[in-house]
Write a protein that holds these residues in place. Sequence first.
Motif, PDB file in Angstrom:
ATOM      1  N   ARG A  71       0.831  -1.207   0.000  1.00 52.55           N
ATOM      2  CA  ARG A  71       0.000   0.000   0.000  1.00 52.55           C
ATOM      3  C   ARG A  71       0.869   1.262   0.000  1.00 52.55           C
ATOM      4  N   THR A  72       1.945   1.227   0.778  1.00 57.82           N
ATOM      5  CA  THR A  72       2.857   2.373   0.842  1.00 57.82           C
ATOM      6  C   THR A  72       3.523   2.605  -0.510  1.00 57.82           C
ATOM      7  N   LEU A  73       3.985   1.535  -1.141  1.00 59.49           N
ATOM      8  CA  LEU A  73       4.637   1.662  -2.448  1.00 59.49           C
ATOM      9  C   LEU A  73       3.655   2.140  -3.517  1.00 59.49           C
ATOM     10  N   ASP A  74       2.424   1.638  -3.475  1.00 60.87           N
ATOM     11  CA  ASP A  74       1.411   2.076  -4.443  1.00 60.87           C
ATOM     12  C   ASP A  74       1.175   3.574  -4.343  1.00 60.87           C
ATOM     13  N   ALA A  75       1.034   4.061  -3.121  1.00 64.21           N
ATOM     14  CA  ALA A  75       0.809   5.492  -2.913  1.00 64.21           C
ATOM     15  C   ALA A  75       2.014   6.291  -3.401  1.00 64.21           C
ATOM     16  N   GLU A 120      -2.383  14.551   0.738  1.00 67.89           N
ATOM     17  CA  GLU A 120      -3.233  14.838   1.890  1.00 67.89           C
ATOM     18  C   GLU A 120      -4.230  13.723   2.170  1.00 67.89           C
ATOM     19  N   ASN A 121      -4.618  12.973   1.137  1.00 70.56           N
ATOM     20  CA  ASN A 121      -5.583  11.891   1.310  1.00 70.56           C
ATOM     21  C   ASN A 121      -4.952  10.574   1.744  1.00 70.56           C
ATOM     22  N   LEU A 122      -3.626  10.533   1.819  1.00 74.27           N
ATOM     23  CA  LEU A 122      -2.955   9.320   2.279  1.00 74.27           C
ATOM     24  C   LEU A 122      -3.094   9.211   3.792  1.00 74.27           C
ATOM     25  N   PRO A 123      -3.148   7.976   4.318  1.00 74.91           N
ATOM     26  CA  PRO A 123      -3.279   7.820   5.773  1.00 74.91           C
ATOM     27  C   PRO A 123      -2.161   8.495   6.562  1.00 74.91           C
ATOM     28  N   ALA A 128       7.423   7.957   1.398  1.00 75.10           N
ATOM     29  CA  ALA A 128       8.848   7.715   1.611  1.00 75.10           C
ATOM     30  C   ALA A 128       9.580   7.867   0.281  1.00 75.10           C
ATOM     31  N   LEU A 129      10.786   8.408   0.350  1.00 74.51           N
ATOM     32  CA  LEU A 129      11.588   8.561  -0.864  1.00 74.51           C
ATOM     33  C   LEU A 129      12.173   7.221  -1.288  1.00 74.51           C
ATOM     34  N   PRO A 130      12.271   6.957  -2.587  1.00 68.78           N
ATOM     35  CA  PRO A 130      12.762   5.658  -3.062  1.00 68.78           C
ATOM     36  C   PRO A 130      14.192   5.338  -2.632  1.00 68.78           C
ATOM     37  N   TYR A 131      15.050   6.321  -2.564  1.00 65.24           N
ATOM     38  CA  TYR A 131      16.451   6.027  -2.264  1.00 65.24           C
ATOM     39  C   TYR A 131      16.721   5.888  -0.773  1.00 65.24           C
ATOM     40  N   ASP A 132      15.819   6.363   0.089  1.00 68.03           N
ATOM     41  CA  ASP A 132      15.990   6.205   1.534  1.00 68.03           C
ATOM     42  C   ASP A 132      14.618   6.269   2.193  1.00 68.03           C
ATOM     43  N   PRO A 133      14.056   5.126   2.569  1.00 60.01           N
ATOM     44  CA  PRO A 133      12.701   5.104   3.120  1.00 60.01           C
ATOM     45  C   PRO A 133      12.579   5.799   4.475  1.00 60.01           C
ATOM     46  N   ARG A 134      13.693   6.124   5.105  1.00 59.13           N
ATOM     47  CA  ARG A 134      13.629   6.836   6.386  1.00 59.13           C
ATOM     48  C   ARG A 134      13.250   8.292   6.185  1.00 59.13           C
ATOM     49  N   ILE A 135      13.430   8.806   4.970  1.00 59.92           N
ATOM     50  CA  ILE A 135      13.080  10.190   4.669  1.00 59.92           C
ATOM     51  C   ILE A 135      11.668  10.211   4.108  1.00 59.92           C
ATOM     52  N   ARG A 136      10.810  10.962   4.778  1.00 60.11           N
ATOM     53  CA  ARG A 136       9.415  11.065   4.360  1.00 60.11           C
ATOM     54  C   ARG A 136       9.151  12.479   3.858  1.00 60.11           C
TER      55      ARG A 136
END
Length: 143
Positions: A71-75, A120-123, A128-136
């Motif tokens: 779900r996260t990747l789809d968004a 804004e409509n995402l939960p 998350a950025l593709p190269y570093d998922p820790r960065i939102r």
Amino acid sequence: MYTQFLFSVHAETYHWSSLVRFLLDRAAKNPFHVGFCMAYHLRASLSIPRLRERSALLLQALLGRCTRLRRTLDAGMKVFHQVAAIALRICELRAAGVHTDTEVNHKLREALGQVNKIVENLPSRSIALPYDPRIRVGLLIPG
């Protein structure tokens, strides 16, 4: 580190091996770091013809195990595709030379405003950025 293992997976004789099981287990234990990086690497590998089949199978297995990750990747992919389309459109406008910089900037802000509505409509109201998922990333321009 896991990227090196993924390159090794592409050199394996069989699609299913102990290395693949290890990587999928690690991704299931830590989906938003290991799984996220694996998913983007496998998605990029889909464009290479000799790696396409194996990458698709591994990506399917990964996303089958990690539904929240899917779900996260789809968004994220939805937002990234929108931003890429905006970038191409802005390049076309600039290349045409018909619009002034002010008009192009206005069109850019309008288009990014539409992307912000998606975010804004995402939960989590961020991606998350593709190269570093820790960065939102949240909104792309101030509201």
